[in-house]
Design a protein around this motif. Structure first.
Motif, PDB file in Angstrom:
ATOM      1  N   ALA A 276      16.549  12.726  -9.101  1.00 58.62           N
ATOM      2  CA  ALA A 276      15.959  11.853  -8.081  1.00 58.62           C
ATOM      3  C   ALA A 276      15.144  10.737  -8.736  1.00 58.62           C
ATOM      4  CB  ALA A 276      15.081  12.660  -7.134  1.00 58.62           C
ATOM      5  N   ALA A 277      14.444  11.036  -9.825  1.00 57.57           N
ATOM      6  CA  ALA A 277      13.653  10.019 -10.529  1.00 57.57           C
ATOM      7  C   ALA A 277      14.573   8.954 -11.122  1.00 57.57           C
ATOM      8  CB  ALA A 277      12.806  10.661 -11.614  1.00 57.57           C
ATOM      9  N   ARG A 278      15.692   9.360 -11.706  1.00 52.98           N
ATOM     10  CA  ARG A 278      16.645   8.386 -12.251  1.00 52.98           C
ATOM     11  C   ARG A 278      17.209   7.524 -11.131  1.00 52.98           C
ATOM     12  NH1 ARG A 278      17.909  12.707 -15.483  1.00 52.98           N
ATOM     13  NH2 ARG A 278      19.656  13.334 -14.190  1.00 52.98           N
ATOM     14  N   ARG A 279      17.438   8.110  -9.968  1.00 53.71           N
ATOM     15  CA  ARG A 279      17.936   7.342  -8.817  1.00 53.71           C
ATOM     16  C   ARG A 279      16.892   6.348  -8.326  1.00 53.71           C
ATOM     17  NH1 ARG A 279      18.804  10.225  -3.638  1.00 53.71           N
ATOM     18  NH2 ARG A 279      18.703   8.401  -2.342  1.00 53.71           N
ATOM     19  N   ALA A 280      15.631   6.761  -8.321  1.00 55.25           N
ATOM     20  CA  ALA A 280      14.543   5.879  -7.869  1.00 55.25           C
ATOM     21  C   ALA A 280      14.337   4.705  -8.802  1.00 55.25           C
ATOM     22  CB  ALA A 280      13.251   6.681  -7.727  1.00 55.25           C
ATOM     23  N   VAL A 281      14.581   4.893 -10.087  1.00 56.06           N
ATOM     24  CA  VAL A 281      14.418   3.806 -11.053  1.00 56.06           C
ATOM     25  C   VAL A 281      15.433   2.697 -10.766  1.00 56.06           C
ATOM     26  CG1 VAL A 281      14.757   3.225 -13.491  1.00 56.06           C
ATOM     27  CG2 VAL A 281      13.395   5.195 -12.871  1.00 56.06           C
ATOM     28  N   LYS A 282      16.581   3.061 -10.265  1.00 57.20           N
ATOM     29  CA  LYS A 282      17.643   2.083  -9.999  1.00 57.20           C
ATOM     30  C   LYS A 282      17.402   1.281  -8.718  1.00 57.20           C
ATOM     31  CE  LYS A 282      21.056   4.776 -12.445  1.00 57.20           C
ATOM     32  NZ  LYS A 282      22.287   5.549 -12.362  1.00 57.20           N
ATOM     33  N   LEU A 283      16.427   1.669  -7.885  1.00 57.69           N
ATOM     34  CA  LEU A 283      16.188   0.949  -6.622  1.00 57.69           C
ATOM     35  C   LEU A 283      15.660  -0.437  -6.864  1.00 57.69           C
ATOM     36  CD1 LEU A 283      14.617   3.703  -4.352  1.00 57.69           C
ATOM     37  CD2 LEU A 283      16.915   2.789  -4.301  1.00 57.69           C
TER      38      LEU A 283
ATOM     39  N   ASP B 286       0.853  -1.187   0.000  1.00 58.64           N
ATOM     40  CA  ASP B 286       0.000   0.000   0.000  1.00 58.64           C
ATOM     41  C   ASP B 286       0.889   1.237   0.000  1.00 58.64           C
ATOM     42  OD1 ASP B 286       0.970   0.017   2.571  1.00 58.64           O
ATOM     43  OD2 ASP B 286      -0.976   0.051   3.549  1.00 58.64           O
ATOM     44  N   VAL B 287       0.276   2.396   0.018  1.00 55.15           N
ATOM     45  CA  VAL B 287       1.035   3.638  -0.081  1.00 55.15           C
ATOM     46  C   VAL B 287       1.961   3.815   1.117  1.00 55.15           C
ATOM     47  CG1 VAL B 287      -0.716   5.127   0.961  1.00 55.15           C
ATOM     48  CG2 VAL B 287       0.860   6.077  -0.722  1.00 55.15           C
ATOM     49  N   TYR B 288       1.547   3.370   2.284  1.00 55.02           N
ATOM     50  CA  TYR B 288       2.375   3.541   3.483  1.00 55.02           C
ATOM     51  C   TYR B 288       3.629   2.672   3.431  1.00 55.02           C
ATOM     52  CZ  TYR B 288      -1.861   5.808   5.025  1.00 55.02           C
ATOM     53  OH  TYR B 288      -2.948   6.637   5.101  1.00 55.02           O
ATOM     54  N   SER B 289       3.503   1.437   2.980  1.00 52.88           N
ATOM     55  CA  SER B 289       4.679   0.573   2.897  1.00 52.88           C
ATOM     56  C   SER B 289       5.622   1.037   1.791  1.00 52.88           C
ATOM     57  CB  SER B 289       4.274  -0.882   2.700  1.00 52.88           C
ATOM     58  OG  SER B 289       3.525  -1.035   1.528  1.00 52.88           O
ATOM     59  N   LEU B 290       5.079   1.574   0.700  1.00 51.24           N
ATOM     60  CA  LEU B 290       5.927   2.097  -0.370  1.00 51.24           C
ATOM     61  C   LEU B 290       6.665   3.346   0.097  1.00 51.24           C
ATOM     62  CD1 LEU B 290       6.851   1.671  -3.254  1.00 51.24           C
ATOM     63  CD2 LEU B 290       4.882   2.959  -4.029  1.00 51.24           C
ATOM     64  N   LEU B 291       5.981   4.217   0.833  1.00 51.28           N
ATOM     65  CA  LEU B 291       6.637   5.406   1.390  1.00 51.28           C
ATOM     66  C   LEU B 291       7.714   5.016   2.399  1.00 51.28           C
ATOM     67  CD1 LEU B 291       3.674   7.889   1.858  1.00 51.28           C
ATOM     68  CD2 LEU B 291       5.679   8.208   0.409  1.00 51.28           C
ATOM     69  N   ALA B 292       7.444   4.012   3.224  1.00 52.32           N
ATOM     70  CA  ALA B 292       8.438   3.543   4.194  1.00 52.32           C
ATOM     71  C   ALA B 292       9.673   3.011   3.478  1.00 52.32           C
ATOM     72  CB  ALA B 292       7.825   2.478   5.088  1.00 52.32           C
ATOM     73  N   PHE B 293       9.479   2.272   2.376  1.00 47.17           N
ATOM     74  CA  PHE B 293      10.605   1.757   1.602  1.00 47.17           C
ATOM     75  C   PHE B 293      11.423   2.901   1.011  1.00 47.17           C
ATOM     76  CE2 PHE B 293      12.220   0.668  -2.632  1.00 47.17           C
ATOM     77  CZ  PHE B 293      13.189  -0.263  -2.272  1.00 47.17           C
ATOM     78  N   LEU B 294      10.746   3.888   0.423  1.00 46.38           N
ATOM     79  CA  LEU B 294      11.451   5.026  -0.167  1.00 46.38           C
ATOM     80  C   LEU B 294      12.215   5.805   0.897  1.00 46.38           C
ATOM     81  CD1 LEU B 294       8.716   6.205  -2.669  1.00 46.38           C
ATOM     82  CD2 LEU B 294      10.904   5.159  -3.243  1.00 46.38           C
ATOM     83  N   ASP B 295      11.624   5.956   2.065  1.00 44.49           N
ATOM     84  CA  ASP B 295      12.285   6.653   3.164  1.00 44.49           C
ATOM     85  C   ASP B 295      13.510   5.871   3.641  1.00 44.49           C
ATOM     86  OD1 ASP B 295      12.448   8.875   4.838  1.00 44.49           O
ATOM     87  OD2 ASP B 295      11.437   7.809   6.468  1.00 44.49           O
ATOM     88  N   GLN B 296      13.383   4.563   3.725  1.00 41.91           N
ATOM     89  CA  GLN B 296      14.488   3.700   4.141  1.00 41.91           C
ATOM     90  C   GLN B 296      15.655   3.793   3.158  1.00 41.91           C
ATOM     91  OE1 GLN B 296      13.318  -0.381   4.303  1.00 41.91           O
ATOM     92  NE2 GLN B 296      15.328  -1.122   4.890  1.00 41.91           N
ATOM     93  N   GLU B 297      15.351   3.979   1.878  1.00 42.12           N
ATOM     94  CA  GLU B 297      16.385   4.082   0.851  1.00 42.12           C
ATOM     95  C   GLU B 297      16.939   5.496   0.711  1.00 42.12           C
ATOM     96  OE1 GLU B 297      17.758   1.580  -0.909  1.00 42.12           O
ATOM     97  OE2 GLU B 297      16.554   0.200   0.293  1.00 42.12           O
TER      98      GLU B 297
END
Length: 106
Positions: A99-106, A47-58
């Motif tokens: 930042a978008a290019r960095r997020a694609v590499k996650l 869900d949106v909360y777990s995706l936000l938590a993952f992005l924050d962790q990274e």
């Protein structure tokens, strides 16, 4: 029957079969300003909360300004234990193209 191939036609050019014209720019090049990415193949529990938590962790928490994870109801309309679950994809908008290019590499 024979498999279908994609058909692309650049303005003023003849239609090519199965070949992408070179006139279309790479969306992730340095000159591109793309800031939105689509994420596919999310599991049903995402869900949106777990995706936000993952992005924050990274370390991407401050570089993301919008996250959309569509949800749908599971099961049949008459089931009493229906729950909301992910549709399997999400959209993430970053504050910068870098930042978008960095997020694609996650």
């Amino acid at each position: 029957s024979a498999p279908r191939t994609a058909r692309w036609a650049a303005p003023g050019k003849k239609e090519a079969r199965g070949v992408r014209p070179r006139s279309q720019p790479d969306p992730w090049s340095e000159s591109s300003g793309a800031t939105t990415i689509a994420v596919k193949n999310l599991n049903k529990q995402q869900d949106v909360y777990s995706l936000l938590a993952f992005l924050d962790q990274e370390g991407m928490g401050e570089e993301v300004d919008y996250v959309y994870v569509p949800l749908g109801l599971s099961g049949r309309p008459k089931d009493e234990d229906r729950v909301y679950e992910s549709c399997g994809f999400a959209f993430i908008n970053c504050t910068t193209a870098t930042a978008a290019r960095r997020a694609v590499k996650l």
